[in-house]
Write a protein that holds these residues in place. Structure first.
Motif, PDB file in Angstrom:
ATOM      1  N   ARG A 144      -8.567  -9.167  15.305  1.00 31.97           N
ATOM      2  CA  ARG A 144      -9.022  -9.239  13.928  1.00 31.97           C
ATOM      3  C   ARG A 144      -8.328  -8.225  13.020  1.00 31.97           C
ATOM      4  NH1 ARG A 144     -15.193  -8.795  13.420  1.00 31.97           N
ATOM      5  NH2 ARG A 144     -14.825  -9.767  11.391  1.00 31.97           N
ATOM      6  N   GLU A 145      -8.121  -7.011  13.508  1.00 31.97           N
ATOM      7  CA  GLU A 145      -7.585  -5.967  12.634  1.00 31.97           C
ATOM      8  C   GLU A 145      -6.193  -6.308  12.091  1.00 31.97           C
ATOM      9  OE1 GLU A 145     -10.742  -4.221  15.238  1.00 31.97           O
ATOM     10  OE2 GLU A 145      -8.991  -5.509  15.536  1.00 31.97           O
ATOM     11  N   PRO A 146      -5.214  -6.652  12.930  1.00 32.83           N
ATOM     12  CA  PRO A 146      -3.912  -7.030  12.369  1.00 32.83           C
ATOM     13  C   PRO A 146      -3.950  -8.332  11.581  1.00 32.83           C
ATOM     14  CG  PRO A 146      -3.907  -7.274  14.756  1.00 32.83           C
ATOM     15  CD  PRO A 146      -5.159  -6.548  14.403  1.00 32.83           C
ATOM     16  N   VAL A 147      -4.849  -9.233  11.961  1.00 33.73           N
ATOM     17  CA  VAL A 147      -5.002 -10.463  11.169  1.00 33.73           C
ATOM     18  C   VAL A 147      -5.493 -10.128   9.774  1.00 33.73           C
ATOM     19  CG1 VAL A 147      -6.428 -12.538  10.929  1.00 33.73           C
ATOM     20  CG2 VAL A 147      -5.265 -12.065  13.092  1.00 33.73           C
ATOM     21  N   HIS A 148      -6.444  -9.193   9.667  1.00 34.92           N
ATOM     22  CA  HIS A 148      -6.973  -8.817   8.355  1.00 34.92           C
ATOM     23  C   HIS A 148      -5.899  -8.204   7.469  1.00 34.92           C
ATOM     24  CE1 HIS A 148     -11.389  -8.491   9.951  1.00 34.92           C
ATOM     25  NE2 HIS A 148     -10.946  -9.727   9.887  1.00 34.92           N
ATOM     26  N   GLU A 149      -4.878  -7.592   8.073  1.00 34.84           N
ATOM     27  CA  GLU A 149      -3.829  -6.957   7.270  1.00 34.84           C
ATOM     28  C   GLU A 149      -3.077  -7.967   6.415  1.00 34.84           C
ATOM     29  OE1 GLU A 149      -1.363  -4.822   9.968  1.00 34.84           O
ATOM     30  OE2 GLU A 149      -2.886  -3.313  10.439  1.00 34.84           O
ATOM     31  N   ILE A 150      -2.976  -9.195   6.898  1.00 30.80           N
ATOM     32  CA  ILE A 150      -2.267 -10.213   6.120  1.00 30.80           C
ATOM     33  C   ILE A 150      -3.200 -11.312   5.616  1.00 30.80           C
ATOM     34  CG2 ILE A 150      -0.086  -9.813   7.293  1.00 30.80           C
ATOM     35  CD1 ILE A 150      -0.602 -12.400   8.891  1.00 30.80           C
TER      36      ILE A 150
END
Length: 275
Positions: A38-44
């Protein structure tokens, strides 16, 4: 046939890569699926991540992670359950078949392990109908007992299956993660018992000596003590034919060139998991 038709890169294995870089790495290495965090997905943004994966022709094998809902009833528990609902929304948008649950450890100051485990079941009861509406399965991950106090009060596959069996199989399944369960003398009977409740199969090795931070103790397949092929055969025989994720938390692996990591991962998967 390349032998890696079911291979998936769990995004954590190339921890310093962005989602776009991880997707590009999969395409270059011929890896057909990716497990997202979720965390890297939230970045974009979830929509952009879904588009990247779809346009690259990849499958999403899972979304990590939900859970951390063992705290006692109150604002913090409500916030955790609301966050899990958001995670289920994200999994649906990404096309992930399951949301992996790291359930959480003992609440601060508590030694009541049975109560914490019962709150896991209560959380599943609250979230399962919401998951069903979104076509995403909750995937309960048992964690090695070393994590029981702070990360996962569900320690064995048997405990996970017992909790999951209170709900329809389409709503609540279990994760078989070799790092967490390889040591369990009841593992093979419990894999058979889990059957089609197996929602995710994750592989990494148990290395020794473990680092000071045991969270980073996962090794590349073949670098440790796990015999993977029998576990893969047991999971297959139980009825799981989905993607097989390589999920590695290891500072040395993270420091290496990601393309080198992916090439090694593919070779080791063929040699150890398919061997």
């Amino acid at each position: 046939m390349t032998g890696i038709e079911r291979l998936s890169l769990n995004q954590k294995t190339v921890n310093r890569c962005t989602t776009a870089e991880a997707v590009d790495g999969c395409v270059r290495a011929g890896i057909p699926a990716i497990g997202l965090w979720r965390e890297p997905v939230h970045e974009i943004g979830v929509r952009r991540a879904a588009t990247l994966v779809r346009d690259a022709g990849l499958r999403v094998s899972s979304l990590c992670r939900g859970g951390f809902f063992t705290v006692e009833e109150g604002p913090h528990r409500r916030a955790a359950l609301d966050d899990n609902r958001r995670a289920l929304d994200e999994a649906a948008e990404l096309g992930a078949p399951c949301l992996v649950l790291v359930v959480g450890g003992l609440p601060e100051g508590s030694r009541d392990l049975p109560a914490a485990r019962e709150r896991v079941v209560e959380a599943l009861a609250e979230l399962a109908p919401y998951a069903a509406e979104r076509g995403v399965r909750l995937a309960l991950e048992p964690m090695h007992p070393v994590y029981c106090a702070d990360r996962g009060v569900v320690s064995t596959l048997g405990q996970a299956v017992t909790a999951a069996e209170r709900f329809p199989a389409a709503q609540v399944g279990v994760v078989v993660d070799t790092f967490h369960v390889w040591w369990d003398p009841e593992l093979f009977p419990q894999i058979a018992r889990a059957g089609t409740r197996i929602a995710s199969f994750q592989v990494s090795d148990w290395i020794t000596p473990l680092p000071a931070d045991v969270l980073l103790g996962r090794g590349m397949m073949g670098d440790g003590h796990v015999e993977f092929a029998p576990l893969r055969a047991a999971v297959d025989a139980a009825g799981y034919h989905g993607d097989i994720e390589v999920e590695i938390f290891n500072a040395d692996v993270w420091a290496r060139d990601p393309n080198e990591v992916l090439d090694t991962m593919v070779a080791r998967y063929r040699a150890t998991v398919c061997g």
